[in-house]
Design an enzyme around this catalytic site. Structure first.
Site, PDB file in Angstrom:
ATOM      1  N   VAL A 172       0.795  -1.235   0.000  1.00 27.61           N
ATOM      2  CA  VAL A 172       0.000   0.000   0.000  1.00 27.61           C
ATOM      3  C   VAL A 172       0.819   1.273   0.000  1.00 27.61           C
ATOM      4  CG1 VAL A 172      -1.831   1.315   1.103  1.00 27.61           C
ATOM      5  CG2 VAL A 172      -1.962  -1.162   1.060  1.00 27.61           C
TER       6      VAL A 172
ATOM      7  N   GLY B 168       4.390   1.849   0.494  1.00 28.07           N
ATOM      8  CA  GLY B 168       5.849   1.799   0.589  1.00 28.07           C
ATOM      9  C   GLY B 168       6.266   1.670   2.047  1.00 28.07           C
TER      10      GLY B 168
ATOM     11  N   GLU C 223       6.671   6.180 -15.187  1.00 29.59           N
ATOM     12  CA  GLU C 223       7.078   5.082 -16.075  1.00 29.59           C
ATOM     13  C   GLU C 223       7.007   5.539 -17.533  1.00 29.59           C
ATOM     14  OE1 GLU C 223       7.894   1.956 -15.078  1.00 29.59           O
ATOM     15  OE2 GLU C 223       7.506   2.329 -12.947  1.00 29.59           O
TER      16      GLU C 223
ATOM     17  N   LYS D  75      -4.592   0.154  -4.398  1.00 32.97           N
ATOM     18  CA  LYS D  75      -4.212   0.324  -2.993  1.00 32.97           C
ATOM     19  C   LYS D  75      -5.443   0.575  -2.119  1.00 32.97           C
ATOM     20  CE  LYS D  75       0.384   2.079  -4.138  1.00 32.97           C
ATOM     21  NZ  LYS D  75       1.155   3.285  -4.435  1.00 32.97           N
TER      22      LYS D  75
ATOM     23  N   GLY E 178       9.744   3.069  -4.081  1.00 36.47           N
ATOM     24  CA  GLY E 178      11.202   2.998  -4.010  1.00 36.47           C
ATOM     25  C   GLY E 178      11.604   1.657  -3.442  1.00 36.47           C
TER      26      GLY E 178
END
Length: 331
Positions: free
Chosen positions: A143, A145, A201, A216, A309
């Site tokens: 959800v 990070g 992206e 999420k 990340g």
């Protein structure tokens, strides 16, 4: 000794390998000894007593792992206790992670995943399977990070009735919108700059159409409200049509625009660009994520942190390991 298999060895999988290497002493103090016995990506693998540094370097150098043995063969032939699934997300099919997770749970193995797809497609089914086979699932990394939102809802707020969740659950869209607000530049220009910086992206649809935030939200709503929501349950509007002019009009009245994901106990599930007051805690900038939880006893609880990340996601995965195997948990 906890024997670990890692399926998926892209950025997140390698981030987990680095975290397990660099923080081994700290982690082992909390959970006891562990070893990684298998790593697989989509086409290749390595197994045995795996040297994590070697595996990371080999993958970076060759774009693959040394052996041609596939993940499903490893599942059958390697003895492990925990599957860490960091395979790529597909919110429509849940694959390939869904099949791996189902198989591991059926064998009574614990699973920790950063992959939203399987939980969006089969949330209740996976938890029933885990219960039936006395296995456990950790999914903090799906959800926010590094933001501890799943444990916040499950543990810290366990005695509360939760009425509503509102969050900024996608860093890419937040970065684009907060730059549009400050610089009054068009969406397309900021998107292409975000792609150059690696924040968006090459194909940004998942983020800008609101799919990532929607996925999420499904996981959060199922956790907080015991729903059996699916991706199709969420009403989603992305950010592609937002203009610099919209920010000017909003700004004059003390508002800004953010992509807000909202769920409430009555079944509302919605992701859309919203006007929010500049003073609202959700009016955050850059690639940060945030979640505002409204409860009866604790009132409003607000969490903010890095939502993506490899290191941040690895942080959540390691926290699930400690959660499942921690020595003070009676294991």
């Amino acid at each position: 000794m906890i024997r670990v298999a890692i399926f998926g060895f892209g950025n997140v999988g390698r981030g987990v390998a680095r975290a397990l290497t660099n923080n081994r002493e700290l982690i082992e103090k909390k959970i006891g000894k562990f070893e990684v016995v298998a790593i697989a990506d989509s086409k290749s693998s390595i197994h045995g007593d795996v040297d994590l540094k070697y595996a990371v370097e080999y993958k970076l150098r060759h774009g693959r792992l040394p052996s041609d043995v596939k993940a499903d063969e490893l599942m059958e032939n390697v003895e492990f206790d925990l599957l860490i699934d960091t395979t790529p997300t597909d919110v429509f099919t849940g694959e390939p992670g869904l099949s791996y997770i189902k198989q591991a749970l059926s064998m009574g193995k614990d699973v920790i995943t950063s992959n939203k797809g399987p939980l969006v497609v089969a949330f209740r089914e996976l938890f029933r399977l885990a219960e039936k086979n006395e296995a456990r699932i950790g999914y903090e990394a799906t959800v926010g990070g590094a933001m501890p939102v799943v444990k916040l809802i499950q543990r810290e707020l366990a005695g509360n009735q939760i009425f509503r969740l509102r969050g900024i659950l996608n860093g890419t869209t937040n970065y684009i919108l907060s730059r549009m607000e400050r610089e009054k530049m068009p969406y397309s220009q900021i998107l292409s700059e975000a792609q150059e910086l690696g924040i968006a992206e090459a194909n940004p649809e998942y983020d800008v159409k609101g799919y990532d935030a929607g996925a999420k939200l499904v996981i959060l709503a199922n956790t907080a409200f015991s729903f059996d929501a699916k991706f199709s349950s969420v009403k989603i509007v992305g950010i592609e049509d937002i203009t610099p002019e919209a920010f000017e009009v909003a700004g004059e009245k003390g508002y800004t625009i953010r992509l807000v994901a909202e769920a409430d106990s009555r079944g509302k599930l919605e992701v859309s660009p919203r006007l929010i007051k500049m003073t609202n805690p959700l009016a955050i900038y850059g690639t940060l994520n945030a979640l505002l939880v409204e409860t009866d006893l604790a009132g409003e609880v607000f969490v903010i942190g890095k939502g993506a990340g490899d290191r941040e996601t690895a942080s959540a995965i390691v926290s699930d390991m400690v959660d499942i195997y921690g020595r003070d948990n009676g294991h």
